[in-house]
Design a protein around this motif. Structure first.
Motif, PDB file in Angstrom:
ATOM      1  N   ALA A 406     -14.164 -15.633  12.272  1.00 40.47           N
ATOM      2  CA  ALA A 406     -13.796 -14.339  12.847  1.00 40.47           C
ATOM      3  C   ALA A 406     -12.594 -14.441  13.779  1.00 40.47           C
ATOM      4  O   ALA A 406     -12.179 -13.442  14.371  1.00 40.47           O
ATOM      5  CB  ALA A 406     -14.988 -13.740  13.592  1.00 40.47           C
ATOM      6  N   GLY A 407     -12.031 -15.648  13.918  1.00 34.49           N
ATOM      7  CA  GLY A 407     -10.811 -15.821  14.700  1.00 34.49           C
ATOM      8  C   GLY A 407     -11.009 -16.343  16.101  1.00 34.49           C
ATOM      9  O   GLY A 407     -10.069 -16.370  16.885  1.00 34.49           O
ATOM     10  N   ARG A 408     -12.217 -16.790  16.434  1.00 36.84           N
ATOM     11  CA  ARG A 408     -12.494 -17.209  17.804  1.00 36.84           C
ATOM     12  C   ARG A 408     -12.321 -18.719  17.977  1.00 36.84           C
ATOM     13  O   ARG A 408     -12.268 -19.462  17.011  1.00 36.84           O
ATOM     14  CB  ARG A 408     -13.912 -16.784  18.190  1.00 36.84           C
ATOM     15  CG  ARG A 408     -14.122 -15.279  18.073  1.00 36.84           C
ATOM     16  CD  ARG A 408     -15.507 -14.843  18.499  1.00 36.84           C
ATOM     17  NE  ARG A 408     -15.636 -13.387  18.325  1.00 36.84           N
ATOM     18  CZ  ARG A 408     -16.171 -12.801  17.266  1.00 36.84           C
ATOM     19  NH1 ARG A 408     -16.640 -13.536  16.266  1.00 36.84           N
ATOM     20  NH2 ARG A 408     -16.226 -11.489  17.185  1.00 36.84           N
ATOM     21  N   ALA A 409     -12.260 -19.135  19.227  1.00 37.31           N
ATOM     22  CA  ALA A 409     -12.217 -20.554  19.571  1.00 37.31           C
ATOM     23  C   ALA A 409     -13.643 -21.004  19.848  1.00 37.31           C
ATOM     24  O   ALA A 409     -14.251 -20.586  20.833  1.00 37.31           O
ATOM     25  CB  ALA A 409     -11.345 -20.787  20.803  1.00 37.31           C
ATOM     26  N   VAL A 410     -14.175 -21.846  18.980  1.00 35.39           N
ATOM     27  CA  VAL A 410     -15.591 -22.198  19.007  1.00 35.39           C
ATOM     28  C   VAL A 410     -15.754 -23.692  19.226  1.00 35.39           C
ATOM     29  O   VAL A 410     -15.034 -24.496  18.630  1.00 35.39           O
ATOM     30  CB  VAL A 410     -16.283 -21.798  17.685  1.00 35.39           C
ATOM     31  CG1 VAL A 410     -17.772 -22.121  17.729  1.00 35.39           C
ATOM     32  CG2 VAL A 410     -16.063 -20.320  17.400  1.00 35.39           C
ATOM     33  N   ALA A 411     -16.717 -24.065  20.072  1.00 38.18           N
ATOM     34  CA  ALA A 411     -17.124 -25.459  20.218  1.00 38.18           C
ATOM     35  C   ALA A 411     -18.569 -25.573  19.752  1.00 38.18           C
ATOM     36  O   ALA A 411     -19.457 -24.918  20.302  1.00 38.18           O
ATOM     37  CB  ALA A 411     -16.994 -25.922  21.661  1.00 38.18           C
ATOM     38  N   LEU A 412     -18.785 -26.389  18.730  1.00 36.69           N
ATOM     39  CA  LEU A 412     -20.133 -26.703  18.253  1.00 36.69           C
ATOM     40  C   LEU A 412     -20.476 -28.074  18.817  1.00 36.69           C
ATOM     41  O   LEU A 412     -19.803 -29.062  18.508  1.00 36.69           O
ATOM     42  CB  LEU A 412     -20.173 -26.723  16.729  1.00 36.69           C
ATOM     43  CG  LEU A 412     -21.481 -27.177  16.074  1.00 36.69           C
ATOM     44  CD1 LEU A 412     -22.632 -26.253  16.451  1.00 36.69           C
ATOM     45  CD2 LEU A 412     -21.324 -27.244  14.558  1.00 36.69           C
ATOM     46  N   ILE A 413     -21.516 -28.144  19.644  1.00 43.94           N
ATOM     47  CA  ILE A 413     -21.776 -29.369  20.387  1.00 43.94           C
ATOM     48  C   ILE A 413     -23.010 -30.096  19.866  1.00 43.94           C
ATOM     49  O   ILE A 413     -23.932 -29.493  19.313  1.00 43.94           O
ATOM     50  CB  ILE A 413     -21.936 -29.089  21.899  1.00 43.94           C
ATOM     51  CG1 ILE A 413     -23.148 -28.184  22.165  1.00 43.94           C
ATOM     52  CG2 ILE A 413     -20.666 -28.471  22.456  1.00 43.94           C
ATOM     53  CD1 ILE A 413     -23.434 -27.997  23.649  1.00 43.94           C
TER      54      ILE A 413
END
Length: 596
Positions: A406-413
């Motif tokens: 969707a265009g976001r800055a995501v961190a999967l931890i």
């Protein structure tokens, strides 16, 4: 280049240490008088480490100050090597440099910029890593203070980009109520916004536009430039938001196009005619097709380039003509960013700086609830947290990919390294359907096996195998076959997920298989909660190990037939004898850049 200035023996020694630690990055100014050295470093370097007092450094450099975006970053280090003080250009390299010095000199970084102390994303470098520029930089200090004071703030041009989180008092979209003027890509658009947001208004220019150009041979730069300016003005968009000029590769050497782009500071990208011919455009021309092999150059090049930079694109200015040139403009929708972040085994000092930066760079963080709690203090105000419990790994992976798409800055931890029995694999599997829509960045972490190995001694000194004993997703028959293969291959074996309340027999079965191929005295080590306050580490033998002492928070390592216990430490020899005799040249044991 980092200029290092020192006037004492201690400072010169520290300067030499930096030059050795950062080869190619450091230039030493230690043979000049302090003032001369500072001025020389200021003129020739991007950053300065001054082993002088802050006051002395500032007095020399004050007359040279121009603007924080162009001045070198400056960090001062005291004679006792206790503190690294970011003095000038905090958000333009000094804060990061002060933190980097810790790794070499052991200094404590001293950072005084308000946004860093409150963990709020700094506005003067907001989006700089993806090409943002600020249209009204004279308001940065005023608007930045408003952000920290909790006043309503509007950031225009930053919506729908993968950017760091901002506190709730900052808006990047349109609000409701009064009518106002909103600026995106430099275009002034009437929108509905509450009046209070316009007192503190900062305008960003994102790199969201591509100008497509076609031309006759020999076109002048003036004609191309005038046409571009006309098209941009007609679309009410800003030249500062142009990311590149695009054309067909037959025009790669067209002087007029190249000069027009150079005068505006734009990159030129070119594409084969057959590629552009496959782009659907509103104004194709059979005359153009007959001449260059594609029915469109300007529109097709603009759209194709914008799509290559982003996840989709739209034409906002159709083809315009001059006597010898055509131009069109496309706007791209940026790709989202997915950072898959390994948090390490648990201790904060084993969380890498890169992982910390990835967490601060995200606007959305997805992870297991207990891992989120572990790093909650590092997340910027306004970060959206999507946490869930054990057993919901697939849901977390899918959610992270959807948010990034969707265009976001995501961190999967995840704990340890996210690529080792963790979230990277399912996330990348889901991401295969989003190729072109997201950028993926893997941020490595220190694994549980490595943390446990350091506590036990050197069990992984030679070839080793990692095997998970969880049969929730892998049949026991497959696991057993892998354990037998590792046993027959004489690998040191590291067992993940060794034992739980519901799976209490698999570890014992695996140890019995290894015992068929190992001496009874083979060392076995197990570490529970490695690097955490309640960590425990035990070294025993294959004959004496008790699986009942192991749980899901434990990593178990079983040695090869050559492993042994040395002064209570678990050691696997590296497999050769050291020789100090001269011999024929051979391949080095530690090649430059090797990673183990």
């Amino acid at each position: 280049m980092i200029g290092v200035v020192a006037a004492t023996a201690g400072g010169r020694g520290a300067a030499a240490a930096l030059a050795a630690a950062w080869p190619g990055e450091v230039r030493e100014f230690t043979d000049l008088k302090a003032g001369e050295a500072l001025r020389a470093a200021w003129e020739t370097c991007d950053a300065i480490v001054s082993f002088l007092a802050v006051g002395a450094t500032v007095r020399v450099l004050a007359p040279l100050l121009a603007h924080k975006t162009s001045d070198p970053a400056v960090v001062c280090v005291d004679e006792g090597m206790r503190f690294a003080v970011a003095v000038l250009g905090g958000h333009h390299g000094a804060n990061l440099l002060a933190r980097r010095l810790t790794g070499v000199l052991g200094t404590e970084p001293v950072v005084t910029t308000a946004s860093d102390r409150t963990n709020v994303a700094p506005l003067d470098s907001y989006g700089a890593d993806i090409g943002f520029t600020v249209h009204n930089p004279e308001l940065l200090a005023h608007v930045g203070a408003a952000v920290l004071s909790g006043e309503p703030v509007a950031l225009e041009g930053a919506d729908d980009w993968p950017l760091p989180a901002l506190p709730p008092n900052v808006r990047t979209d349109t609000g409701e109520a009064a009518t106002g003027i909103f600026v995106t890509d430099g275009a002034e658009i009437v929108c509905m916004c509450h009046e209070s947001w316009f007192g503190n208004r900062l305008v960003y220019r994102p790199p969201s536009l591509v100008v497509g150009v076609g031309s006759a041979r020999g076109v002048s730069a003036e004609e191309v430039g005038d046409l571009i300016d006309l098209v941009l003005g007609g679309a009410a968009v800003a030249p500062e938001s142009v990311r590149a000029l695009a054309t067909v590769d037959l025009k790669a050497d067209e002087e007029g196009i190249l000069r027009a782009a150079e005068e505006r500071g734009w990159e030129v990208v070119t594409f084969p005619a057959e590629v552009l011919a496959g782009v659907e455009v509103p104004n194709p021309s059979e005359v153009v097709r007959a001449e260059v092999g594609t029915p469109s150059v300007a529109e097709a090049a603009a759209l194709h380039a914008a799509r290559s930079f982003g996840r989709s694109a739209e034409l906002i200015a159709e083809k315009h003509r001059s006597a010898n040139a055509t131009a069109a403009v496309a706007r791209l929708r940026p790709r989202g960013r997915l950072s898959i972040v390994g948090l390490g085994p648990g201790a904060r000092d084993l969380l890498t700086p890169r992982a910390e930066e990835a967490l601060r760079r995200a606007s959305v963080v997805v992870g297991l609830d207990q891992y989120v709690d572990q790093v909650r203090d590092l997340l910027r105000p306004g970060t959206r947290i999507l946490s869930s419990g054990l057993g919901q790994e697939e849901e977390r992976a899918r959610t992270a990919v959807e948010e990034a798409a969707a265009g976001r800055a995501v961190a999967l931890i995840g704990s340890g390294d996210a690529g080792v029995y963790a979230m990277a694999s399912p996330a990348l599997e889901f991401a295969t359907g989003e190729i072109g829509a997201i950028d993926v960045d893997g941020v490595p972490g220190i694994t549980a096996a490595v943390a446990a190995s350091g506590l036990l001694g050197a069990p992984l000194g030679h070839d080793h195998a990692y095997i998970s004993l969880s049969d929730l997703h892998t049949p026991w028959e497959v696991i057993e076959r892998r354990v037998r293969a590792a046993a027959e291959g004489d690998f040191t074996v590291c067992f993940y997920n060794p034992r739980s309340r519901a799976r209490d027999w698999q570890l014992g079965a695996a140890l019995r298989i290894l015992a068929e191929h190992r001496p009874a005295g083979t060392p076995v080590g197990f570490v529970r909660n490695a690097s955490r306050p309640d960590e425990t580490a035990t070294v025993t033998t294959l004959a004496e190990v008790d699986p009942g002492e192991v749980d899901m928070y434990t990593v178990v390592l079983v040695g090869s037939s050559r492993s042994r216990t040395v002064a209570g430490r678990f050691v696997t020899p590296r497999g050769y004898r050291w020789s100090f005799e001269k011999s024929a040249p051979s391949e080095p044991d530690e090649p430059a850049g090797a990673s183990r």
